[in-house]
Every structure is written in structure tokens, then in C-alpha cells.
Design an enzyme around this catalytic site. Sequence first.
Site, PDB file in Angstrom:
ATOM      1  N   TYR A   1      -8.349  15.377  -7.660  1.00  0.00           N
ATOM      2  CA  TYR A   1      -7.501  14.762  -8.691  1.00  0.00           C
ATOM      3  C   TYR A   1      -6.593  15.831  -9.308  1.00  0.00           C
ATOM      4  CZ  TYR A   1      -6.041  11.847 -12.605  1.00  0.00           C
ATOM      5  OH  TYR A   1      -5.277  11.134 -13.507  1.00  0.00           O
TER       6      TYR A   1
ATOM      7  N   ASP B   1       0.862  -1.187   0.000  1.00  0.00           N
ATOM      8  CA  ASP B   1       0.000   0.000   0.000  1.00  0.00           C
ATOM      9  C   ASP B   1       0.900   1.239   0.000  1.00  0.00           C
ATOM     10  OD1 ASP B   1      -1.662   2.116   0.604  1.00  0.00           O
ATOM     11  OD2 ASP B   1      -2.716   1.077   2.220  1.00  0.00           O
TER      12      ASP B   1
ATOM     13  N   LYS C   1      -2.525  16.107  -8.837  1.00  0.00           N
ATOM     14  CA  LYS C   1      -1.687  15.929 -10.030  1.00  0.00           C
ATOM     15  C   LYS C   1      -0.828  17.159 -10.300  1.00  0.00           C
ATOM     16  CE  LYS C   1      -2.624  11.733 -11.054  1.00  0.00           C
ATOM     17  NZ  LYS C   1      -1.565  10.722 -10.949  1.00  0.00           N
TER      18      LYS C   1
END
Length: 269
Positions: A180, A65, A184
Amino acid sequence: MSNPFDLDGRVIVVTGAMGQLGREFCRELAGRGARVAALDRAAGEAASRAAIDPGAGRLLEVQADVTSRESLDAALRRIAADLGVPHGLVNAAALDSPPGAPAEENGPLETYPERAWDRVMDVNLKGTLLCGQVFGGAMAEAGRGAIVNISSTYGVVSPDQRLYDYRREAGAPFFKPIAYSASKSALLNVTRYMATYWAPRNVRVNTVTFGGVFNGQDERFLAGYAARVPLGRMARPDEYNGAIVFLLSDASSYMTGSNLVIDGGWTAW
Ligand SMILES: NC(=O)c1ccc[n+]([C@@H]2O[C@H](COP(=O)([O-])OP(=O)(O)OC[C@H]3O[C@@H](n4cnc5c(N)ncnc54)[C@H](O)[C@@H]3O)[C@@H](O)[C@H]2O)c1
């Protein structure tokens, strides 16, 4: 004459190895003679294994993980013992919200849930930090290495929410979520930070920024996406392999802290 793209015998860790692109990278790298550690939270599932294993016996599946330092430390111990100290790392593990994702994770900005933000940041951003610490740290100690962080056009410019109109018109409150994009774009400077920090130790760190990949999306989404891209289509899953090979190999030996944008021209318009 030696081939600067040669990866034969190099130990490469690919996170998110069971994902749509991770699988491609594993197959491509193993096919080029690299010893690949295919790391994923979902590793060990038979279907995933069949998808990534090129049958060359050069692939080590590692269940780990990326949000857990302990899990990554254990992964490094296993990889170092079985394959050797990594020469390369591709950080492809991520949480995304594709057009078909559940509505509660993709609602309006005003009510976007904190827990969704935290989950995405944990994997996409903290996961990149932790993988850098563990695998990048080992490469720095060895005095060589290359790291590739994967961003998105949505990390360079905002998502075009009009592409998801069709879902809203059908009653689903879909907006491509802010976490997101934020995660990013943060990777661009994580890359620069690590690149300058480890330059004296000969570990290069670069970002690749990818456009969307075809994955059987809704026809209405595909039509909107194609109209938004100068090349008029989404990417095929194998169209990013060349960039990964380039950035991991000596062909990019003078490149660090950069962002290689491969998006069919999305950000050029
Ligand atoms: N597919 C696209 O259209 C696209 C476009 C631009 C950028 N990207 C980026 O490329 C990279 C790969 O994308 P993809 O489409 O293959 O993604 P994907 O969703 O198909 O696969 C992601 C993989 O990451 C794994 N993962 C998630 N959380 C994890 C964790 N905590 N620890 C370990 N593994 C974990 C998942 O099990 C999955 O196998 C991502 O960084 C993504 O943001 C993808």
C-alpha cells in the site's frame, strides 16, 4: 462574474465510485452539476447505486476493471457516447488493508506474500497508469482536462505500526502492508510524469494525499490514531470533497504536478 469552482456540465470520471470516498465524490460532483461517470468493478449492485445516486439523473454507472485496458477502452466508448469526452478523472479505485483486513494479507514484512503485493500494485499503480492512458489520453486529444490521483499519508511517510499493536497483542500478526505504501508513494511521481508530459496539451495532473477516514474502526485503533494527529481525530468522509472540486475545476488552473496534503497534520509532526 464566473465562478472558478464551477463544474456545471463537465464530464467527470470517478473510479472506485462505490467506495467510501468515491461515493462522496460522485454525490458532490453531481450535486454541482457535473455529469459523472461512476466507474467501479462493483458497479451495478443496487445498494451501491442507492448510495451514490443523488437522484439528479446526472450519474452514469459504468462497470469496469481498472486493471484491464480492454475494459477501460469499452468504458471510455460508453462514457463518450452517453456523456461526452471527459473533462476530469478522479483515480479513487484502490486496494487497501484496513485494520479489520484478513491476517494473511497483513503479516510480517519477511513473509508478506508476493501475490498480495501484485494485487495491490495492479490496482493502485497499474490501474492509475491505464486510466491515465485511456481517459487522460482522450482529454489530451481534446486539449483540456484535469486528473486527480489519490495518495495517502502512508505514501509520504511510513505507516506507524504501533497503531496496530492491539491486533498483534490479540494474536493476529497485523502490519500495515508495504505494498500500500509503495503504491501510494509511486503515485506522487506518476503524477509528476503525467503532469509534465501533458502540460502542453492542457491536461493538469495533481495528487491529493489523504489521512485516514473514520469508518467505524476499533476503538483502540481510533484512540491511537487520534493521539498521532495534531487535529486529534480521523477525517469525516466529506472533508476531502473541497479538494477534489478545487483540483478538477478552473480554481486550480495554475496547479499541476503538485501534491495537496490533507491529513489533519499527521505529516507535520
Ligand atoms: N479511506 C481512507 O481512510 C483513505 C485514506 C487515505 C487515502 N485513501 C485513498 O482514497 C481512495 C478511495 O478510498 P476509499 O476509502 O473510498 O476506498 P474503498 O476501499 O472504500 O473503495 C475502493 C473502491 O475501488 C473499487 N475497486 C477496487 N479494485 C478495482 C478495480 N480493479 N477496478 C475498478 N474498481 C475497483 C472497489 O470496488 C471499491 O468500490 C483510495 O485511493 C484510497 O487508497 C483512503
